[in-house]
Structure formats: C-alpha cells, structure tokens
Design a protein around this motif. Structure first.
Motif, PDB file in Angstrom:
ATOM      1  N   ASP A 279      21.636  22.821 -34.894  1.00 20.73           N
ATOM      2  CA  ASP A 279      21.261  22.419 -33.537  1.00 20.73           C
ATOM      3  C   ASP A 279      20.221  21.293 -33.546  1.00 20.73           C
ATOM      4  O   ASP A 279      19.584  21.027 -32.527  1.00 20.73           O
ATOM      5  CB  ASP A 279      20.739  23.618 -32.757  1.00 20.73           C
ATOM      6  CG  ASP A 279      19.454  24.212 -33.357  1.00 20.73           C
ATOM      7  OD1 ASP A 279      19.083  23.811 -34.483  1.00 20.73           O
ATOM      8  OD2 ASP A 279      18.831  25.064 -32.712  1.00 20.73           O
ATOM      9  N   LEU A 280      20.055  20.619 -34.696  1.00 14.75           N
ATOM     10  CA  LEU A 280      19.065  19.552 -34.785  1.00 14.75           C
ATOM     11  C   LEU A 280      19.313  18.471 -33.742  1.00 14.75           C
ATOM     12  O   LEU A 280      18.376  17.975 -33.113  1.00 14.75           O
ATOM     13  CB  LEU A 280      19.082  18.943 -36.194  1.00 14.75           C
ATOM     14  CG  LEU A 280      18.149  17.736 -36.405  1.00 14.75           C
ATOM     15  CD1 LEU A 280      16.687  18.153 -36.238  1.00 14.75           C
ATOM     16  CD2 LEU A 280      18.382  17.108 -37.784  1.00 14.75           C
ATOM     17  N   TRP A 281      20.579  18.109 -33.525  1.00 13.85           N
ATOM     18  CA  TRP A 281      20.882  17.033 -32.576  1.00 13.85           C
ATOM     19  C   TRP A 281      20.475  17.410 -31.154  1.00 13.85           C
ATOM     20  O   TRP A 281      20.046  16.551 -30.373  1.00 13.85           O
ATOM     21  CB  TRP A 281      22.377  16.693 -32.639  1.00 13.85           C
ATOM     22  CG  TRP A 281      23.298  17.781 -32.174  1.00 13.85           C
ATOM     23  CD1 TRP A 281      23.734  18.850 -32.904  1.00 13.85           C
ATOM     24  CD2 TRP A 281      23.884  17.912 -30.879  1.00 13.85           C
ATOM     25  NE1 TRP A 281      24.572  19.640 -32.147  1.00 13.85           N
ATOM     26  CE2 TRP A 281      24.690  19.088 -30.898  1.00 13.85           C
ATOM     27  CE3 TRP A 281      23.834  17.173 -29.714  1.00 13.85           C
ATOM     28  CZ2 TRP A 281      25.416  19.529 -29.795  1.00 13.85           C
ATOM     29  CZ3 TRP A 281      24.557  17.589 -28.597  1.00 13.85           C
ATOM     30  CH2 TRP A 281      25.330  18.755 -28.643  1.00 13.85           C
ATOM     31  N   MET A 282      20.608  18.704 -30.826  1.00 15.64           N
ATOM     32  CA  MET A 282      20.197  19.146 -29.487  1.00 15.64           C
ATOM     33  C   MET A 282      18.677  19.094 -29.346  1.00 15.64           C
ATOM     34  O   MET A 282      18.153  18.708 -28.289  1.00 15.64           O
ATOM     35  CB  MET A 282      20.713  20.566 -29.224  1.00 15.64           C
ATOM     36  CG  MET A 282      22.221  20.631 -29.029  1.00 15.64           C
ATOM     37  SD  MET A 282      22.816  22.274 -28.548  1.00 15.64           S
ATOM     38  CE  MET A 282      22.782  23.101 -30.128  1.00 15.64           C
ATOM     39  N   LYS A 283      17.948  19.462 -30.403  1.00 11.19           N
ATOM     40  CA  LYS A 283      16.494  19.374 -30.374  1.00 11.19           C
ATOM     41  C   LYS A 283      16.051  17.917 -30.229  1.00 11.19           C
ATOM     42  O   LYS A 283      15.083  17.625 -29.507  1.00 11.19           O
ATOM     43  CB  LYS A 283      15.907  19.982 -31.645  1.00 11.19           C
ATOM     44  CG  LYS A 283      16.113  21.486 -31.773  1.00 11.19           C
ATOM     45  CD  LYS A 283      15.541  22.009 -33.088  1.00 11.19           C
ATOM     46  CE  LYS A 283      15.733  23.518 -33.207  1.00 11.19           C
ATOM     47  NZ  LYS A 283      15.232  24.049 -34.502  1.00 11.19           N
ATOM     48  N   ILE A 284      16.758  17.020 -30.898  1.00 11.02           N
ATOM     49  CA  ILE A 284      16.443  15.591 -30.788  1.00 11.02           C
ATOM     50  C   ILE A 284      16.640  15.122 -29.352  1.00 11.02           C
ATOM     51  O   ILE A 284      15.772  14.463 -28.771  1.00 11.02           O
ATOM     52  CB  ILE A 284      17.324  14.773 -31.749  1.00 11.02           C
ATOM     53  CG1 ILE A 284      16.934  15.049 -33.200  1.00 11.02           C
ATOM     54  CG2 ILE A 284      17.211  13.273 -31.447  1.00 11.02           C
ATOM     55  CD1 ILE A 284      17.868  14.413 -34.221  1.00 11.02           C
ATOM     56  N   ASN A 285      17.774  15.489 -28.756  1.00 10.84           N
ATOM     57  CA  ASN A 285      18.060  15.037 -27.390  1.00 10.84           C
ATOM     58  C   ASN A 285      17.084  15.618 -26.378  1.00 10.84           C
ATOM     59  O   ASN A 285      16.724  14.950 -25.401  1.00 10.84           O
ATOM     60  CB  ASN A 285      19.497  15.393 -27.007  1.00 10.84           C
ATOM     61  CG  ASN A 285      20.503  14.484 -27.695  1.00 10.84           C
ATOM     62  OD1 ASN A 285      20.154  13.405 -28.164  1.00 10.84           O
ATOM     63  ND2 ASN A 285      21.750  14.918 -27.750  1.00 10.84           N
ATOM     64  N   ASN A 286      16.650  16.847 -26.610  1.00  7.46           N
ATOM     65  CA  ASN A 286      15.649  17.433 -25.715  1.00  7.46           C
ATOM     66  C   ASN A 286      14.346  16.651 -25.756  1.00  7.46           C
ATOM     67  O   ASN A 286      13.601  16.610 -24.767  1.00  7.46           O
ATOM     68  CB  ASN A 286      15.390  18.893 -26.086  1.00  7.46           C
ATOM     69  CG  ASN A 286      16.540  19.808 -25.720  1.00  7.46           C
ATOM     70  OD1 ASN A 286      17.317  19.506 -24.818  1.00  7.46           O
ATOM     71  ND2 ASN A 286      16.655  20.934 -26.416  1.00  7.46           N
ATOM     72  N   ALA A 287      14.095  16.003 -26.890  1.00  7.94           N
ATOM     73  CA  ALA A 287      12.842  15.268 -27.047  1.00  7.94           C
ATOM     74  C   ALA A 287      12.942  13.811 -26.614  1.00  7.94           C
ATOM     75  O   ALA A 287      11.948  13.230 -26.169  1.00  7.94           O
ATOM     76  CB  ALA A 287      12.386  15.334 -28.512  1.00  7.94           C
ATOM     77  N   VAL A 288      14.138  13.213 -26.735  1.00  6.59           N
ATOM     78  CA  VAL A 288      14.233  11.758 -26.521  1.00  6.59           C
ATOM     79  C   VAL A 288      14.947  11.372 -25.229  1.00  6.59           C
ATOM     80  O   VAL A 288      14.832  10.219 -24.791  1.00  6.59           O
ATOM     81  CB  VAL A 288      14.939  11.070 -27.714  1.00  6.59           C
ATOM     82  CG1 VAL A 288      14.214  11.359 -29.009  1.00  6.59           C
ATOM     83  CG2 VAL A 288      16.413  11.482 -27.812  1.00  6.59           C
TER      84      VAL A 288
ATOM     85  N   VAL B  27      14.719   8.003 -32.836  1.00 15.59           N
ATOM     86  CA  VAL B  27      15.074   9.241 -33.535  1.00 15.59           C
ATOM     87  C   VAL B  27      14.421   9.294 -34.917  1.00 15.59           C
ATOM     88  O   VAL B  27      13.910  10.348 -35.334  1.00 15.59           O
ATOM     89  CB  VAL B  27      16.608   9.369 -33.649  1.00 15.59           C
ATOM     90  CG1 VAL B  27      16.993  10.512 -34.587  1.00 15.59           C
ATOM     91  CG2 VAL B  27      17.224   9.598 -32.269  1.00 15.59           C
ATOM     92  N   CYS B  28      14.407   8.175 -35.613  1.00  9.66           N
ATOM     93  CA  CYS B  28      13.786   8.152 -36.943  1.00  9.66           C
ATOM     94  C   CYS B  28      12.288   8.438 -36.862  1.00  9.66           C
ATOM     95  O   CYS B  28      11.735   9.162 -37.704  1.00  9.66           O
ATOM     96  CB  CYS B  28      14.038   6.798 -37.614  1.00  9.66           C
ATOM     97  SG  CYS B  28      15.747   6.542 -38.149  1.00  9.66           S
ATOM     98  N   GLU B  29      11.618   7.871 -35.856  1.00 12.45           N
ATOM     99  CA  GLU B  29      10.191   8.144 -35.675  1.00 12.45           C
ATOM    100  C   GLU B  29       9.967   9.622 -35.354  1.00 12.45           C
ATOM    101  O   GLU B  29       9.007  10.238 -35.846  1.00 12.45           O
ATOM    102  CB  GLU B  29       9.628   7.262 -34.572  1.00 12.45           C
ATOM    103  CG  GLU B  29       9.542   5.787 -34.954  1.00 12.45           C
ATOM    104  CD  GLU B  29       9.071   4.907 -33.814  1.00 12.45           C
ATOM    105  OE1 GLU B  29       8.970   5.415 -32.665  1.00 12.45           O
ATOM    106  OE2 GLU B  29       8.807   3.711 -34.045  1.00 12.45           O
ATOM    107  N   LEU B  30      10.851  10.197 -34.539  1.00 12.77           N
ATOM    108  CA  LEU B  30      10.739  11.608 -34.191  1.00 12.77           C
ATOM    109  C   LEU B  30      10.908  12.480 -35.427  1.00 12.77           C
ATOM    110  O   LEU B  30      10.116  13.413 -35.663  1.00 12.77           O
ATOM    111  CB  LEU B  30      11.789  11.970 -33.143  1.00 12.77           C
ATOM    112  CG  LEU B  30      11.818  13.433 -32.689  1.00 12.77           C
ATOM    113  CD1 LEU B  30      10.562  13.779 -31.898  1.00 12.77           C
ATOM    114  CD2 LEU B  30      13.066  13.713 -31.852  1.00 12.77           C
ATOM    115  N   LEU B  31      11.931  12.204 -36.229  1.00 17.06           N
ATOM    116  CA  LEU B  31      12.170  12.991 -37.444  1.00 17.06           C
ATOM    117  C   LEU B  31      11.001  12.871 -38.417  1.00 17.06           C
ATOM    118  O   LEU B  31      10.624  13.858 -39.075  1.00 17.06           O
ATOM    119  CB  LEU B  31      13.470  12.543 -38.110  1.00 17.06           C
ATOM    120  CG  LEU B  31      14.764  12.878 -37.362  1.00 17.06           C
ATOM    121  CD1 LEU B  31      15.968  12.245 -38.048  1.00 17.06           C
ATOM    122  CD2 LEU B  31      14.960  14.393 -37.243  1.00 17.06           C
TER     123      LEU B  31
END
Length: 336
Positions: free
Chosen positions: A326-335, A274-278
């Motif tokens: 909705d940041l957490w949902m965008k993260i989950n869609n990616a990871v 998640v940190c790398e994604l952000l």
C-alpha cells in the motif's frame, strides 16, 4: 437511401429533412430544387434560410445544456469553439512549443511554483526570449471558474507556442485550458497499470521538455492500448528504461528507490516530490541504468505524474510483477 437487388431491380429515395448523428455531432444537408428559370440568389437565400432554422434549434439546445468550454488565449477568455491560432504559428507548423499539465483540486493548483519554474526554464531554452510576466494563478482561476470546475478536480494545460517567426514583435501564442479530471484507477477494476515495452526506442534532446512534438508518445500510448495495456514502456537505444509515454518510473527495492538513468528524460514534478517524500521516510536514493528484466527483481514498481500521483505497475508484457504494497496509497495521501 435504397437498395440494388439480385433480380435486376432497385429503389432509391433522396434523403431530405434527415439528420445523422455521428460521434456526438449532428450532420444535416439543406438545398433547393434547381429548374430552368431558377434565380441563383433566390435559391441561395432559400438554402441559407433552411439551414439557419435548424442551426438555431441546435444552438438553443446547446445553450440550455451549457456544455460550452472556455479557454484563456493571449489574454482573454474565449469559447473553445471560437478560439483561433494563426496558421503561420510555428507551433502549428512544426510543433515548436511546449506545455505544462497541472492538477487543480477545488480551485487550488497543485505544485504550481514547481510547474511554472519548469515552464520558465523550458521557455528560456527553447525560445531564447524574455519570459512573460504573468500571474498564472489568477489566469488558472479564471479558466477554472469559467468552466464551472471550482468544486472539482481538474486537469489544466498551459500551452506556449513560438508564434509567427516573420514578426519581430512578441508574437507567441499562450493558451490555458481545463477539463474535469477523473483518476485513471477510478474506472479500473485493477488497482494498478499494465505496461508493454514499446518496440521503437527513443533518444532525442527534446525528451527533456514537454514539447508539442508529442506524436511519438501519442502513438506509443495508442499502440499500448491496442495491445491491451495501459502504458507503453519507453526504452533508450541501448534498451535501458527511460520512462513511460506519460509518466516517470521508479523501482522500490528494500528501503531504496531507484531512478533509471536516461540520456534524455523529462524531469518530472511529481517524481521529484515523491522522491523527496521517500527520502524523508528513510528510503535511500539510487540512480542507475535499468533494463526491463530488472523490474521483475524489484519489490514494487510505480509510475508518477502530476495528475495520477503514484500508481503501481502490475505487469510487463503480460508477465506479473511482485504484488505491490500500500506504499503508493500512502504516497498519494501525502502528495495529492
């Protein structure tokens, strides 16, 4: 079964041919009437015959339902009811061992390379022995397939235990098990979790690893649930934030994500992802000591682990945090 009245009377019956169902288990008793000329061996055979008849009925039902679970243990697939470990195993005696929990979606392990890398590092540090050369992906597939989970999301756990130290040869216990996984938010009305601050701070070098010494976290989680929360917020002795009882924690402030500094904390696989994604999304990274009151100053707070991905925190000790985006949902869609 019977009663004792308030009028100096009572009436009791012996409960024969009776089964009791408790916690999805059927409990029944069998026996025989013993008289003066009873033969002990005949009575024993009669008792076993009575019990065997009922057991065969229950086993037949169990097979038809196909509810058995299977595990991989030291090289072979076994029914979970028949898998055994040595009672002298130091993992059983002292919690001398560790584990990895991996999310598997439709037969595909997520971030397997990262999990096995952490497993190997832990093995070298805790066991100080040569790492076993195993094809974990094949083993996980065997377990997933044996449990009929190839088309589902599953939680796979790899367990490594030190074994019997009295033997000089390789005597570790290795176990891989799997069960269906349903995301923790799927059964919640709120799209997020509630935390309570655990009153017993923790500082131990074992926190750097997922050891079998897990009782502290288990008790913290149970305590949180009794308080009506989902997770316990774990603090260091100086009352700074470390993690929760199952996850790492991140604060989001403007375009910066902040990781709490802790002397000892598990380096989370999903936290790193998640940190790398952000970072790729333009967020700046910061690590510093954080206190529970700092959570209320953040734009949003999320927890991460390999099963849940990212989940927002809604309140701490019953006090609401800022409403998450909705940041957490965008993260989950990616990871995930």
């Amino acid at each position: 079964i019977g009663y004792i009245s308030f009028h100096d009377t009572m009436d009791f019956s012996i409960a024969i041919r009776t089964a009791t169902i408790v916690n999805k288990k059927i409990i029944f008793s069998v026996g025989g009437g013993i008289v003066f000329d009873s033969d002990p061996f005949d009575e024993y055979d009669e008792t076993m015959h009575k019990g065997r008849t009922l057991m065969e009925v229950f086993k037949g039902k169990e097979k038809s339902l196909d509810t058995n679970r299977y595990v991989w243990i030291n090289g072979s697939i076994e029914s979970i009811d028949h898998a055994n470990i040595n009672v002298a195993d130091q993992g059983f005696l002292f919690g001398y061992g560790f584990f990895e929990t991996i999310r598997v979606d439709k037969g595909k392990p997520q971030y397997l390379k990262e999990h096995i890398s952490r497993l190997n590092q832990t093995w070298e540090h805790l066991f100080n022995e040569r790492i076993p050369d195993l094809t974990w992906e094949d083993i996980i597939y065997q377990v997933i397939s044996s449990n009929g989970l190839l088309e589902e999301t599953a939680a796979v756990k790899i367990i490594a235990s030190k074994g019997n130290c009295e033997k000089s040869f390789f005597d570790f216990t290795l176990i891989v098990m799997a069960k269906p996984y349903i995301h923790r938010l799927a059964e919640k009305k709120e799209q997020g979790v509630n935390l309570v601050v655990y009153p017993k701070p923790r500082q131990t070098p074992l926190a750097d690893y997922k050891t079998l010494n897990y009782l502290y976290y288990l008790l913290a989680g149970e305590w949180a649930k009794r308080k009506g929360a989902d997770e316990a917020l774990i603090l260091n002795p100086d009352e700074t934030i470390s993690e929760t009882n199952t996850a790492n924690i991140l604060l989001i402030k403007d375009k910066t994500f902040i990781r709490p500094v802790s002397p000892h904390v598990l380096p989370g696989i999903m936290e790193k992802v998640v940190c790398e994604l952000l970072s790729n999304w333009g967020y700046m990274s910061e690590s510093k000591k954080l206190y529970p009151e700092d959570l209320f100053l953040a734009d949003q707070v999320i927890i991460t682990n390999s099963l849940i991905g990212a989940v927002p925190v809604l309140n701490i000790d019953g006090k609401k945090l800022r409403t998450p985006t909705d940041l957490w949902m965008k993260i989950n869609n990616a990871v995930l």
